[in-house]
Write a protein that holds these residues in place. Structure first.
Motif, PDB file in Angstrom:
ATOM      1  N   GLY A  47      -9.770 -48.659 -17.570  1.00  0.00           N
ATOM      2  CA  GLY A  47     -10.842 -49.166 -16.726  1.00  0.00           C
ATOM      3  C   GLY A  47     -10.485 -50.579 -16.306  1.00  0.00           C
ATOM      4  O   GLY A  47     -10.233 -51.439 -17.162  1.00  0.00           O
ATOM      5  N   VAL A 101     -15.240 -46.044  -9.969  1.00  0.00           N
ATOM      6  CA  VAL A 101     -16.180 -45.997 -11.081  1.00  0.00           C
ATOM      7  C   VAL A 101     -17.495 -46.605 -10.614  1.00  0.00           C
ATOM      8  O   VAL A 101     -17.531 -47.744 -10.160  1.00  0.00           O
ATOM      9  CB  VAL A 101     -15.627 -46.776 -12.308  1.00  0.00           C
ATOM     10  CG1 VAL A 101     -16.658 -46.833 -13.423  1.00  0.00           C
ATOM     11  CG2 VAL A 101     -14.342 -46.152 -12.784  1.00  0.00           C
ATOM     12  N   PHE A 104     -19.626 -49.179 -15.360  1.00  0.00           N
ATOM     13  CA  PHE A 104     -18.777 -49.362 -16.526  1.00  0.00           C
ATOM     14  C   PHE A 104     -19.567 -50.141 -17.564  1.00  0.00           C
ATOM     15  O   PHE A 104     -20.034 -51.241 -17.280  1.00  0.00           O
ATOM     16  CB  PHE A 104     -17.512 -50.134 -16.117  1.00  0.00           C
ATOM     17  CG  PHE A 104     -16.579 -50.439 -17.271  1.00  0.00           C
ATOM     18  CD1 PHE A 104     -15.730 -49.463 -17.757  1.00  0.00           C
ATOM     19  CD2 PHE A 104     -16.553 -51.701 -17.845  1.00  0.00           C
ATOM     20  CE1 PHE A 104     -14.864 -49.744 -18.801  1.00  0.00           C
ATOM     21  CE2 PHE A 104     -15.699 -51.984 -18.887  1.00  0.00           C
ATOM     22  CZ  PHE A 104     -14.842 -51.016 -19.366  1.00  0.00           C
TER      23      PHE A 104
END
Length: 107
Positions: A47, A101, A104
């Protein structure tokens, strides 16, 4: 925010992981297995902020090298006889997916 999923050969995985750690890029490493050659791989889940994606790709590219390997190729001819003739295939390198994404959260 992006999710980088990188499938890397076991031969290169330790070098990739060390390169990521050196640059303080945190990753989760999973042991996986390929379908074609049935050999072990490592899949990295990373990430990362959008602007750091090129840095991650540079590290993966730097430490993941393709190479040639001779593997058996099973062939059955029209008479039903079975033989294995080796073929040369390209192995190694990395397959990378980059996903957006939405959220997160690190708890």
């Amino acid at each position: 925010m992006k999710m980088v999923i990188a499938v890397v050969s076991n031969d290169d995985a330790n070098r990739v992981q060390k390169g990521l750690v050196k640059e303080r890029i945190f990753a989760t490493r999973l042991s996986t297995k390929g379908g074609f050659l049935r050999e072990g791989n490592a899949t990295f889940l990373i990430g990362i902020n959008d602007e750091k994606v090129p840095e991650v790709l540079d590290i993966i590219e730097k430490y993941s090298k393709t190479r040639s390997k001779i593997v058996p190729n099973a062939i059955v001819n029209e008479f039903g006889s079975f033989s294995t003739l080796p073929i040369e295939v390209s192995v190694g390198g990395a397959t990378v997916f980059i996903l957006n994404v939405d959220q997160f959260i690190k708890l």
